[in-house]
Design a protein around this motif. Structure first.
Motif, mmCIF file in Angstrom:
data_model
loop_
_atom_site.group_PDB
_atom_site.id
_atom_site.type_symbol
_atom_site.label_atom_id
_atom_site.label_comp_id
_atom_site.label_asym_id
_atom_site.label_seq_id
_atom_site.Cartn_x
_atom_site.Cartn_y
_atom_site.Cartn_z
ATOM 1 N N LEU A 17 34.066 -108.464 152.494
ATOM 2 C CA LEU A 17 32.887 -107.875 153.137
ATOM 3 C C LEU A 17 31.766 -108.905 153.166
ATOM 4 O O LEU A 17 31.260 -109.321 152.124
ATOM 5 N N THR A 45 40.770 -107.884 152.287
ATOM 6 C CA THR A 45 39.590 -108.017 153.146
ATOM 7 C C THR A 45 38.397 -108.496 152.327
ATOM 8 O O THR A 45 38.342 -108.297 151.109
ATOM 9 N N GLN A 72 30.270 -102.729 164.893
ATOM 10 C CA GLN A 72 29.800 -102.101 163.668
ATOM 11 C C GLN A 72 28.311 -101.773 163.782
ATOM 12 O O GLN A 72 27.495 -102.642 164.056
ATOM 13 N N TYR A 91 33.712 -106.536 157.934
ATOM 14 C CA TYR A 91 34.925 -106.618 157.129
ATOM 15 C C TYR A 91 35.887 -107.617 157.785
ATOM 16 O O TYR A 91 36.312 -107.433 158.923
ATOM 17 N N ASP A 146 38.916 -109.803 146.298
ATOM 18 C CA ASP A 146 38.977 -109.474 147.717
ATOM 19 C C ASP A 146 40.290 -109.964 148.335
ATOM 20 O O ASP A 146 40.851 -109.315 149.221
#
Length: 210
Positions: free
Chosen positions: A151, A149, A204, A181, A144
């Motif tokens: 998650l 980014t 989101q 994110y 990542d």
């Protein structure tokens, strides 16, 4: 009593049984029709959850000991889309996961009632200090970090009840999953981490199952 009288008496009992059966069948059909009619009129819809933002105070893992420390504050909103149905939130636990592994302790939200078309907003703190994680978590964080980014999933688990007029339903399980994110920071001496005190505006939509 003559045979004619006995036969007449049996016929009357059969007619009575037929009438009782017809009344019972008619009552069942009426109840089912009312339930269907209420369903079509009310059209109950599950609540709509949105993860508004997340402030990351700490998100660091030591690759040598596989201990992860996570500290967030999130803003989570819920909207009741129903015109005639209220929602009781009897118990809601919020926590964070990474790669399907829970990384914070659950935070209990206060019980509340949400009226028609109402919106509720919560801003809980989520934290987990030096929690042991699976060895593959460090490898995943390395990937990542290269992608830029990470998650993190914000999960809500709880129980809700529906209110229609004076009628209140039984309890139903509520499961909410909100993906977040987060921009990943650099490598430090012991592992990887996200810079402290960074607020991420997410807005989101969450997946909701009832």
């Amino acid at each position: 009593m003559s045979e004619k009288d006995c036969g007449h008496h049996d016929d009357e009992k059969k007619k009575l049984y037929r009438r009782l059966f017809a009344c019972l069948l008619g009552f069942i059909i009426l109840v089912l029709f009312v339930i269907l009619l209420v369903w079509l009129i009310l059209r109950p819809t599950k609540p709509h959850f949105i993860l508004e933002d997340a402030t990351v105070y700490n998100f660091n893992i030591s690759t040598s000991t596989n201990l992860l420390t996570s500290n967030f504050q999130i803003s989570l909103s819920s909207r009741n889309p129903n015109n005639r149905i209220g929602i009781y939130y009897d118990r809601l636990d919020v926590y964070a996961t990474y790669r399907s592994q829970q990384i914070t302790l659950p935070t209990l939200l206060p019980a509340s009632y949400q009226g028609h078309k109402d919106v509720s907003v919560w801003s809980p703190f989520l934290s987990g200090n030096n929690l042991p994680v699976a060895p593959y978590i460090g490898d995943s964080l390395t990937q990542d970090q290269m992608a830029g980014t990470v998650l993190v999933n914000i999960k809500v688990y709880g129980r809700v009840r529906w209110k229609v007029g004076t009628f209140v339903s039984g309890k139903y399980h509520l499961n909410v999953n909100c993906p977040a994110y987060i921009t990943f920071g650099g490598k430090n001496n012991n592992g990887f981490g996200v810079g402290p005190g960074i607020k991420y505006e997410l807005v989101q939509n969450c997946n909701v199952d009832v």
